[in-house]
Motif scaffolding. Structure first.
Motif, PDB file in Angstrom:
ATOM      1  N   ALA A  59      11.186  56.033  35.823  1.00 30.29           N
ATOM      2  CA  ALA A  59      10.671  54.791  36.410  1.00 30.29           C
ATOM      3  C   ALA A  59       9.690  55.157  37.530  1.00 30.29           C
ATOM      4  N   LYS A  61       7.937  53.670  39.662  1.00 24.87           N
ATOM      5  CA  LYS A  61       7.976  53.074  40.996  1.00 24.87           C
ATOM      6  C   LYS A  61       8.865  53.836  41.977  1.00 24.87           C
ATOM      7  N   GLU A  80       8.117  55.132  32.724  1.00 22.49           N
ATOM      8  CA  GLU A  80       8.274  53.671  32.637  1.00 22.49           C
ATOM      9  C   GLU A  80       7.350  53.094  33.698  1.00 22.49           C
ATOM     10  N   ASP A 103       6.839  47.723  31.291  1.00 23.33           N
ATOM     11  CA  ASP A 103       7.954  46.795  31.512  1.00 23.33           C
ATOM     12  C   ASP A 103       7.712  45.646  32.486  1.00 23.33           C
ATOM     13  N   ARG A 164      12.990  42.195  26.534  1.00 24.97           N
ATOM     14  CA  ARG A 164      13.963  42.460  27.586  1.00 24.97           C
ATOM     15  C   ARG A 164      14.983  41.331  27.643  1.00 24.97           C
ATOM     16  N   HIS A 213      15.669  45.722  25.135  1.00 26.11           N
ATOM     17  CA  HIS A 213      15.611  46.392  26.433  1.00 26.11           C
ATOM     18  C   HIS A 213      16.507  45.678  27.426  1.00 26.11           C
ATOM     19  N   HIS A 215      17.947  46.389  31.724  1.00 20.73           N
ATOM     20  CA  HIS A 215      18.040  47.284  32.890  1.00 20.73           C
ATOM     21  C   HIS A 215      18.941  46.581  33.888  1.00 20.73           C
ATOM     22  N   SER A 218      20.234  47.669  40.418  1.00 20.72           N
ATOM     23  CA  SER A 218      20.119  49.100  40.569  1.00 20.72           C
ATOM     24  C   SER A 218      20.621  49.443  41.950  1.00 20.72           C
ATOM     25  N   GLY A 256      17.507  51.999  33.672  1.00 20.07           N
ATOM     26  CA  GLY A 256      17.928  53.048  34.615  1.00 20.07           C
ATOM     27  C   GLY A 256      19.091  52.548  35.438  1.00 20.07           C
ATOM     28  N   GLY A 257      18.999  52.730  36.755  1.00 16.17           N
ATOM     29  CA  GLY A 257      19.961  52.118  37.645  1.00 16.17           C
ATOM     30  C   GLY A 257      21.130  52.980  38.052  1.00 16.17           C
ATOM     31  N   GLU A 295      15.484  54.787  31.520  1.00 21.04           N
ATOM     32  CA  GLU A 295      14.440  54.563  32.545  1.00 21.04           C
ATOM     33  C   GLU A 295      14.994  54.843  33.937  1.00 21.04           C
ATOM     34  N   PHE A 296      15.507  56.036  34.144  1.00 25.53           N
ATOM     35  CA  PHE A 296      16.065  56.333  35.464  1.00 25.53           C
ATOM     36  C   PHE A 296      14.957  56.620  36.478  1.00 25.53           C
ATOM     37  N   GLY A 297      15.164  56.158  37.680  1.00 24.70           N
ATOM     38  CA  GLY A 297      14.204  56.406  38.754  1.00 24.70           C
ATOM     39  C   GLY A 297      14.891  57.098  39.916  1.00 24.70           C
ATOM     40  N   ARG A 298      15.577  56.287  40.709  1.00 27.32           N
ATOM     41  CA  ARG A 298      16.198  56.791  41.946  1.00 27.32           C
ATOM     42  C   ARG A 298      17.023  58.054  41.723  1.00 27.32           C
ATOM     43  N   TYR A 399      11.693  55.695  46.525  1.00 27.83           N
ATOM     44  CA  TYR A 399      11.534  54.390  47.186  1.00 27.83           C
ATOM     45  C   TYR A 399      11.432  54.490  48.715  1.00 27.83           C
TER      46      TYR A 399
HETATM   47  C1  PLP Z   1      13.239  49.903  38.816  1.00 25.72           C
HETATM   48  C2  PLP Z   1      13.477  49.961  37.357  1.00 25.72           C
HETATM   49  C3  PLP Z   1      14.068  51.094  36.801  1.00 25.72           C
HETATM   50  C4  PLP Z   1      14.589  52.244  37.622  1.00 25.72           C
HETATM   51  O1  PLP Z   1      15.681  51.882  38.405  1.00 25.72           O
HETATM   52  P1  PLP Z   1      16.451  53.003  39.248  1.00 25.72           P
HETATM   53  O2  PLP Z   1      17.509  52.263  39.975  1.00 25.72           O
HETATM   54  O3  PLP Z   1      15.450  53.616  40.163  1.00 25.72           O
HETATM   55  O4  PLP Z   1      16.995  53.992  38.292  1.00 25.72           O
HETATM   56  C5  PLP Z   1      14.194  51.133  35.426  1.00 25.72           C
HETATM   57  N1  PLP Z   1      13.768  50.118  34.641  1.00 25.72           N
HETATM   58  C6  PLP Z   1      13.212  49.017  35.155  1.00 25.72           C
HETATM   59  C7  PLP Z   1      12.758  47.939  34.236  1.00 25.72           C
HETATM   60  C8  PLP Z   1      13.046  48.891  36.521  1.00 25.72           C
HETATM   61  O5  PLP Z   1      12.494  47.778  37.030  1.00 25.72           O
END
Ligand code: PLP
Length: 454
Positions: A59, A61, A80, A103, A164, A213, A215, A218, A256-257, A295-298, A399
């Motif tokens: 992800a 962002k 993502e 997304d 989604r 999809h 999510h 998070s 993700g999340g 879609e992992f980010g954090r 973030y």
């Molecule tokens: C922000 C987001 C993520 C990532 O979330 P994390 O908590 O950072 O893993 C994945 N998918 C979508 C659609 C998001 O908006």
């Protein structure tokens, strides 16, 4: 990042002059080996539970830095993206179109056209967006005549198209980050009256829709609740495929999340923990019939980044010691505005970058911005900070400094990756992002149009 490696990196950042009275007052560091290890552990976690193809789309962002995307891309990850800017970063990092997923909840016609032209996957948010995609691709939809699989023209790579959905499983502990509440703005709410039937019918009417999809993020959501969201989507896919009499839904994008531990150096829960919970709660997910997207980010970057800031002044007001540092709302926006939900660990170092020793003294760690709430930490027990010391805001690789907030026209700080060999070896720093220049600050503030209002 182990404390040893962190201490070594801080000491060397000071010794090499990256941070100092006559150098930058605030910088950010990323642990290159840690980022690689995180990506490898994500891959391994899913390889242990399934043979199905899995695209791990980072992800963007969470850490929108070209160098980070490039590193993760070299580890096999995709991206993502949720804005034209994030797409541009993924492209600049060389992420191939087939590993990019779009997304955003409010895609413009232009953004959709670009995505379809490039052949990147799109997860539509709602009925109006599906209509828009269909109109753009001709009345019969992106696949050609309805119900007939037409191979895409050679010049038009086929985007995977999905919808989604929101399992409406409920909120976690952080309201602003809970995407699966009944009234969340994201996707189609499956528990709304007649919504589930509408989704099934919509898929049957639009054979080019092949992905679901969700999510459920998070931070602040227990793994079981996240898995419950995935289970709902899995069951919906089964229902659609049964109604279609074929496997129309081919891939499931589970979002993700994964929450991050902000209270110690331990990386818990791990990706493998989540994969095991999914295996237990949604066994069919991993039996090979569905391709998967994550879609992992954090969880991929948070533990591998930190902000280093100099203590410009140390004073005492109303009996409270206050360290005035250069890290505040511009690099730790959520912590400053919602300190109860986003407390950040602070490590104290002396002016040479050695861990500061001494008894804990209750003090405030303040930022440079001109509002009273600009505090990294309030009434925190730490060895008493002195002028010229260095503070590190830990676990800030997602973030934080990558989500700059332009208050007070404070510059985006420089970001360095580091390679710390451990022991007494030399630490190598790699510039990932320059600190913003004054010319850039003026330019982004309309410097090209000084007479506009005369
Ligand atoms: C922000 C987001 C993520 C990532 O979330 P994390 O908590 O950072 O893993 C994945 N998918 C979508 C659609 C998001 O908006």
């Amino acid at each position: 990042m182990t404390p040893d490696r962190r201490d070594q990196a801080v000491r060397e950042a000071v010794a090499q002059g990256l941070l100092g009275a006559e150098a930058e007052p605030v910088i950010a560091l990323l642990d290159i080996a840690g980022l690689r290890a995180g990506a490898a552990s994500l891959r391994a976690a899913f390889e242990q539970v399934t043979d199905a193809p899995v695209l791990h789309a980072f992800a963007v962002k969470a850490a929108p830095l070209v160098g980070v995307l490039r590193l993760l891309g070299s580890e096999g990850l995709g991206a993502e993206v949720a804005s034209p800017g994030e797409l541009a970063l993924a492209q600049a990092a060389g992420i191939p179109a087939e590993r990019i997923v779009l997304d955003s909840p409010a895609k413009t016609p232009g953004e959709l056209r670009t995505a379809l032209d490039l052949g990147i996957a799109v997860n539509a948010d709602n009925a109006q967006e599906l209509d828009r995609i269909e109109a753009m691709s001709g009345a019969a939809g992106p696949g050609g005549a309805a119900g007939v699989a037409v191979p895409p023209a050679p010049h038009a790579p086929a985007s995977t198209l999905g919808l989604r959905v929101n399992a409406q499983i409920g909120a976690g502990t952080i309201g602003a980050l809970s995407t699966a509440t009944a009234t969340s703005k994201f996707g189609v709410g499956l528990r709304d009256e007649a919504a589930r039937d509408w989704v099934v019918r919509t898929f049957l009417d639009r054979p080019w829709l092949t992905r679901l999809h969700t999510h459920s993020g998070s931070q602040g959501l227990p793994l079981e609740l996240m898995a419950a969201g995935v289970r709902t989507v899995y069951q919906l896919a089964e229902e659609i495929n049964a109604a279609a009499g074929r496997q129309q839904v081919e891939t499931l994008d589970i979002g993700g999340g994964l929450p991050v531990n902000f209270t110690s150096d331990e990386e818990i829960p791990g990706f493998a923990d989540y994969a095991r919970v999914l295996e237990r709660e949604v066994p069919g997910l991993f039996d090979g019939r569905y391709g998967l997207v994550t879609e992992f980010g954090r969880a991929l970057t948070a533990k591998h980044g930190l902000v280093l800031a100099r203590v410009e002044y140390a004073k005492r007001t109303g009996g409270r010691p206050i360290a005035l540092t250069h890290a505040g709302a511009q690099v730790a926006t959520r912590t400053v505005y919602a300190p109860g939900e986003w407390p950040v660990r602070i490590a104290a170092y002396d002016a040479e970058g050695h861990p500061r020793m001494g008894p804990d003294v209750t003090q405030d760690i303040a930022g440079p911005a001109c509002f009273a709430g600009d505090l990294l930490a309030e009434a925190r027990g730490l060895p008493l900070l002195e002028q010229g010391d260095v503070v590190a805001a830990l676990d800030t690789g997602a973030y934080y400094f990558t989500s700059h907030y332009a208050y007070n026209s404070l510059v985006r700080p420089a970001v360095y990756g580091f390679l710390a060999p451990g022991g007494d070896g030399d630490v190598e720093f790699r510039l990932v992002r320059d600190a913003q220049t004054m010319a850039e600050i003026v330019a982004e503030s309309g410097g090209a149009h000084p007479d506009a209002l005369l």
